[in-house]
Scaffold this active site. Structure first.
Site, PDB file in Angstrom:
ATOM      1  CE  LYS A   1      -3.547   2.397   2.651  1.00 32.01           C
ATOM      2  NZ  LYS A   1      -4.555   2.295   3.714  1.00 32.01           N
TER       3      LYS A   1
ATOM      4  CE  LYS B   1      -6.012   2.005  -0.518  1.00 34.93           C
ATOM      5  NZ  LYS B   1      -6.457   2.096   0.835  1.00 34.93           N
TER       6      LYS B   1
END
Ligand code: PBG
Length: 325
Positions: A196, A249
């Site tokens: 992330k 992400k």
């Protein structure tokens, strides 16, 4: 003798049935996960300004959206919660009567076949908006991890099929796996937000979830956008600690990372097509600058083509509705 080539790629592009026959990448409703934002109360449906088509809903209204998601054949829903009150410890995150726990219990009672994933993080619940306990101006990793584990267990006890830690603390997947197993929840799966990045594309989400940090940013926890070898280390670490599925992400700006993670681990890979990526398409479409539905579909196709098995998308429901015709 014709001077034209024997192989004419355009032959298979002549009609839609031919194009469909040789299409290498497909997007199906079942590949997509729909994020939903739960707020306390009843009869509440509050649009999120920066994300057209996305709403904050009380559990009774959220149930209606979840019913539609199930009917449309979506892969599942991902729940976020906005608590009635916040405090420095984010205690609403691990409250058995908390907003996510309440919404999950309702969904699993009414729609037992629906796949329910919960986002596990403290940032929506802390008064300062950071993802954990603050010590000396930064999130303290080791004080935060037990609270994340407690949150995950409370979500799983409420009935969540999958818990998805999004905080990026070191060691949290292992702690969550151990806590789930200890509580007799060895069948609850972990989808870890493994790679992330500290991204500008989360902007609209922080409106939707009311989770903008009061000071500073998340760069001491989330990854630097320039790094890919580090993403692979993060992913391997989470797998070693017990992650069942791993996430990259954002999605579009990190398609190379998605591909590498898929090729190098063989694990189920999820990509999160985040709020800013969604909002950019919506905003341009609103101005008539691009064809919104086609741009959304092309974006989802590119994410699948890069190797994502599943995609978290705010467009999931509209995509599936359009497929139904
Ligand atoms: C943190 C979390 C965030 C998102 C999902 N989980 C925000 C952040 O890290 O700041 C972003 C999702 C999006 O932008 O769509 N709980």
């Amino acid at each position: 003798m014709s001077s034209h080539p024997a192989y004419r790629p355009r032959r298979l592009r002549r009609t839609e049935p031919l194009r469909a026959l040789v299409r290498e990448t497909t997007v199906l409703p079942g590949d997509l996960i729909l994020p939903l934002f739960a707020v306390p109360g009843s009869g509440v449906r509050r649009p999120v300004g920066s994300m057209p088509g996305v709403e904050q809903t009380s559990p009774d209204e959220l149930l209606k959206d979840a019913e539609e998601a199930l009917r449309l054949g979506l892969g599942g829903v991902l729940l976020f919660g906005l608590p009635a009150a916040k405090d420095p410890e984010g205690s609403g995150a691990y409250d058995e009567q908390g907003i996510v726990q309440t919404a999950v219990r309702l969904l699993k009672r009414e729609l037992p076949e629906l796949l329910v994933i919960t986002d596990v993080c403290l940032c929506e619940y802390t008064s300062h908006g950071h993802c954990g306990i603050i010590v000396d101006g930064d999130v303290d990793n080791d004080r935060t991890v037990p609270l994340l584990a407690r949150t995950a267990v409370s979500h799983a006890q409420a009935g969540a099929d999958v818990v998805a830690p999004s905080d990026m603390m070191d060691g949290r997947v292992g702690a969550i796996r151990a806590a789930l197993d200890h509580a007799g929840l060895e069948q609850t799966a972990i989808l870890s937000y493994a790679a992330k990045y500290a991204s500008a594309f989360y902007g609209p989400f922080r409106d939707a979830a009311g989770s903008a940090p009061e000071f500073g940013d998340r760069r001491t926890a989330q990854m630097d956008p320039g790094n890919v070898a580090e993403a692979l280390r993060e992913v391997r670490l989470d797998i070693a600690e017990g992650a069942d599925m791993v996430m990259v992400k954002p999605a579009l700006a990190y398609l190379d990372v998605v591909r590498r993670v898929k090729d190098e681990t063989g694990f189920p890979v999820c990509a999160y097509h985040v709020s800013g990526e969604y909002a950019m398409i919506e905003a341009a479409a609103e101005r008539g600058w691009i064809d919104g539905p086609r741009a959304h579909e092309e974006a989802l196709t590119s994410i699948r083509r890069a190797g994502a098995d599943l995609v978290i998308s705010y467009y999931a429901r509209r995509f599936a509705r359009a497929r139904r015709g």
